[in-house]
Motif scaffolding. Structure first.
Motif, PDB file in Angstrom:
ATOM      1  N   GLN A 226      24.137  61.538  41.531  1.00 28.34           N
ATOM      2  CA  GLN A 226      25.042  62.678  41.667  1.00 28.34           C
ATOM      3  C   GLN A 226      25.108  63.461  40.356  1.00 28.34           C
ATOM      4  N   VAL A 227      25.324  62.758  39.247  1.00 30.08           N
ATOM      5  CA  VAL A 227      25.402  63.414  37.943  1.00 30.08           C
ATOM      6  C   VAL A 227      24.055  64.010  37.567  1.00 30.08           C
ATOM      7  N   ASN A 228      22.977  63.254  37.819  1.00 34.06           N
ATOM      8  CA  ASN A 228      21.643  63.750  37.505  1.00 34.06           C
ATOM      9  C   ASN A 228      21.326  65.023  38.267  1.00 34.06           C
ATOM     10  N   GLY A 229      21.700  65.057  39.538  1.00 35.76           N
ATOM     11  CA  GLY A 229      21.460  66.236  40.358  1.00 35.76           C
ATOM     12  C   GLY A 229      22.202  67.460  39.825  1.00 35.76           C
ATOM     13  N   GLU A 230      23.471  67.223  39.437  1.00 36.76           N
ATOM     14  CA  GLU A 230      24.262  68.330  38.886  1.00 36.76           C
ATOM     15  C   GLU A 230      23.683  68.813  37.562  1.00 36.76           C
ATOM     16  N   LEU A 231      23.262  67.845  36.713  1.00 39.52           N
ATOM     17  CA  LEU A 231      22.673  68.212  35.425  1.00 39.52           C
ATOM     18  C   LEU A 231      21.357  68.978  35.621  1.00 39.52           C
ATOM     19  N   ALA A 232      20.571  68.547  36.587  1.00 43.86           N
ATOM     20  CA  ALA A 232      19.296  69.220  36.847  1.00 43.86           C
ATOM     21  C   ALA A 232      19.533  70.652  37.323  1.00 43.86           C
ATOM     22  N   GLU A 233      20.522  70.831  38.186  1.00 39.15           N
ATOM     23  CA  GLU A 233      20.841  72.170  38.676  1.00 39.15           C
ATOM     24  C   GLU A 233      21.373  73.055  37.550  1.00 39.15           C
ATOM     25  N   MET A 234      22.252  72.483  36.721  1.00 40.15           N
ATOM     26  CA  MET A 234      22.776  73.238  35.581  1.00 40.15           C
ATOM     27  C   MET A 234      21.662  73.591  34.598  1.00 40.15           C
ATOM     28  N   ALA A 235      20.740  72.649  34.383  1.00 36.49           N
ATOM     29  CA  ALA A 235      19.625  72.905  33.467  1.00 36.49           C
ATOM     30  C   ALA A 235      18.714  74.003  34.021  1.00 36.49           C
ATOM     31  N   ARG A 236      18.503  73.992  35.326  1.00 39.67           N
ATOM     32  CA  ARG A 236      17.662  75.029  35.939  1.00 39.67           C
ATOM     33  C   ARG A 236      18.274  76.411  35.758  1.00 39.67           C
ATOM     34  N   LYS A 237      19.583  76.509  36.058  1.00 38.77           N
ATOM     35  CA  LYS A 237      20.264  77.803  35.906  1.00 38.77           C
ATOM     36  C   LYS A 237      20.285  78.239  34.435  1.00 38.77           C
ATOM     37  N   HIS A 238      20.462  77.270  33.563  1.00 43.37           N
ATOM     38  CA  HIS A 238      20.517  77.589  32.142  1.00 43.37           C
ATOM     39  C   HIS A 238      19.158  78.070  31.645  1.00 43.37           C
ATOM     40  N   ALA A 239      18.103  77.455  32.164  1.00 41.18           N
ATOM     41  CA  ALA A 239      16.751  77.873  31.774  1.00 41.18           C
ATOM     42  C   ALA A 239      16.493  79.311  32.231  1.00 41.18           C
ATOM     43  N   GLU A 240      16.982  79.667  33.405  1.00 40.72           N
ATOM     44  CA  GLU A 240      16.837  81.046  33.897  1.00 40.72           C
ATOM     45  C   GLU A 240      17.591  82.028  33.000  1.00 40.72           C
ATOM     46  N   GLU A 241      18.815  81.648  32.609  1.00 39.95           N
ATOM     47  CA  GLU A 241      19.595  82.505  31.716  1.00 39.95           C
ATOM     48  C   GLU A 241      18.914  82.639  30.352  1.00 39.95           C
ATOM     49  N   LEU A 242      18.281  81.554  29.925  1.00 39.79           N
ATOM     50  CA  LEU A 242      17.585  81.553  28.649  1.00 39.79           C
ATOM     51  C   LEU A 242      16.411  82.539  28.671  1.00 39.79           C
ATOM     52  N   LEU A 243      15.678  82.545  29.757  1.00 41.16           N
ATOM     53  CA  LEU A 243      14.561  83.484  29.898  1.00 41.16           C
ATOM     54  C   LEU A 243      15.055  84.925  29.877  1.00 41.16           C
TER      55      LEU A 243
END
Length: 412
Positions: A226-243
């Protein structure tokens, strides 16, 4: 606190104690509830929006003859800790209690009735709580609402109804056996909630079975996923914002907009740092926790040895008594051979006397052939003494001595 002033640990707690975990979002009143029940000044209560409980802590008290320990736990919306950090702290605590056969009696999950809606933090806490527990332990769970003095009766009843009936909130847990309760602002009200749980049976949580029985790493448990899934989703969105930030920065450089460029570089640095933290949290969940658990077990053993050292002093008295009895018996055993040696010495003296008498009798036969009978008698007595060891020989020796003396007198 333990007897030596150190923070209470599981080594200070007996296996048969009533062990109750207190969970809920930051600010739901967990520490306030524990302080009211235990009366302990060691419990720190937050006065602002930041959380105070950063690690699970134990608080022991006695009520109606029952020894009770409450476990104060951080929430998954902690001010300073990530969800991954909170999960690791809670998982380590639950794994240790399971390994030392100290099972929970129940769980109190607290929610502020004053909140008009279930926010994202509350939903995340609730989801993680269900993943930690699983369906089976719900019969030992009390879903408690706090801060009733801050709402009107009508508002409270409406929100309580939503919690009870909405499948996204508490409805499914209630179907699985969880009960609802209200927490008042008095010590009696808090104790009444504890009393409801004292006589319940022991439970083991889903994450304990996964980590201890199934030997799954934390990341592979349902709570970890559950935590890993949330972290992965947050990391994905953050990577998009970073780009996007990187593209905006390039545009600012081309436009020679130095002020915007400076601002975007600052935001880009923050965003990159945040992305690294998320990746580290994911890696931490996958990390091998054997060393951490080993340290916890060593601490438990160390405190257990200190407890046993106190019991040893009591056992020493019994040991000393046993040693004294053994020494007395040893002295008696040593004294017996001395008696036997003395008895043997007397026997040897008697034999020596008879040998002498016999020798004199035989010598007397040379002078007086009629003394042969006396010599034969002496030889017989000597043989009897060798084979029987009879104490009557001394009397016979006396008679023989008198007889020989008389014969020597007659001859002379």
């Amino acid at each position: 606190m333990s007897s030596d002033g150190a923070p209470l640990t599981f080594a200070d707690v007996a296996e048969d104690v009533v062990l109750i975990a207190v969970k809920g979002v930051t600010g739901s009143g967990k520490s306030t509830f524990i302080k009211r029940v235990t009366g302990s000044e060691e419990v720190v209560i937050g006065k602002d929006l930041t959380s105070c409980t950063k690690k699970p802590s134990l608080h022991k008290f006695t009520h109606d003859g029952a020894a009770i320990v409450l476990i104060d736990t951080p929430g998954f919306d902690d001010t300073f800790l990530s969800d991954g950090d909170v999960l690791q702290e809670i998982a380590a605590c639950l794994e240790l209690t399971y390994k030392i056969n100290m099972k929970l009696t129940g769980i109190i999950y607290m929610h502020r009735i004053v909140d008009p809606r279930m926010n994202h933090g509350g939903m995340r806490n609730l989801a993680m709580f269900r993943k930690l527990c699983g369906p089976e332990p719900m019969k030992n769970v009390v879903l408690a609402t706090s801060f009733w003095s801050k709402v009107t009766e009508e508002e409270g009843l409406d929100r309580e109804h939503q919690l009870r009936t909405n499948p996204d909130f508490w409805a499914e847990m209630i179907e699985e056996g969880a009960q609802m309760a209200r927490i008042g602002d008095t010590k009696d009200s808090c104790l009444a909630l504890v009393e409801r749980m004292v006589h319940k049976g022991r439970i083991h949580l889903q994450i304990q079975i996964e980590m201890c029985d199934d030997e799954l790493p934390l990341a592979k448990t349902q709570a970890g996923e559950q935590v890993n899934g949330e972290l992965a989703e947050m990391a994905r969105k953050h990577a998009e914002e970073l780009l996007k930030l990187q593209q905006d920065l390039q545009d600012a450089i081309k436009a020679a907009d130095q002020k915007l460029e400076k601002t975007l570089k600052r935001e880009l640095t923050k965003s990159e740092k945040k992305l690294v933290q998320m990746q580290q949290q994911q890696e931490a969940l996958k990390a091998d926790r054997r060393n951490e658990i080993r340290v916890l077990e060593q601490e438990f053993d160390r405190r257990l040895r200190r407890v046993e050292a106190g019991k040893k002093e009591e056992a020493d008295t019994d040991l000393k008594a046993k040693l004294a009895r053994a020494r007395r018996q040893d002295r008696l055993n040593q004294a017996q051979p001395k008696k036997d040696k003395k008895k043997d010495a007397m026997k040897y003296l008697k034999i020596a006397g008879v040998v002498t008498t016999t020798a004199l009798s035989i010598a007397h036969c040379v002078v007086n052939p009629f003394a042969v009978g006396s010599a034969v008698t002496s030889v017989v007595h000597l043989v009897n003494l060798f084979f029987s060891g009879s104490d009557t020989v001394s009397g016979d020796l006396g008679d023989m001595g008198s007889e020989i003396s008389g014969e020597w007198s007659d001859d002379n």
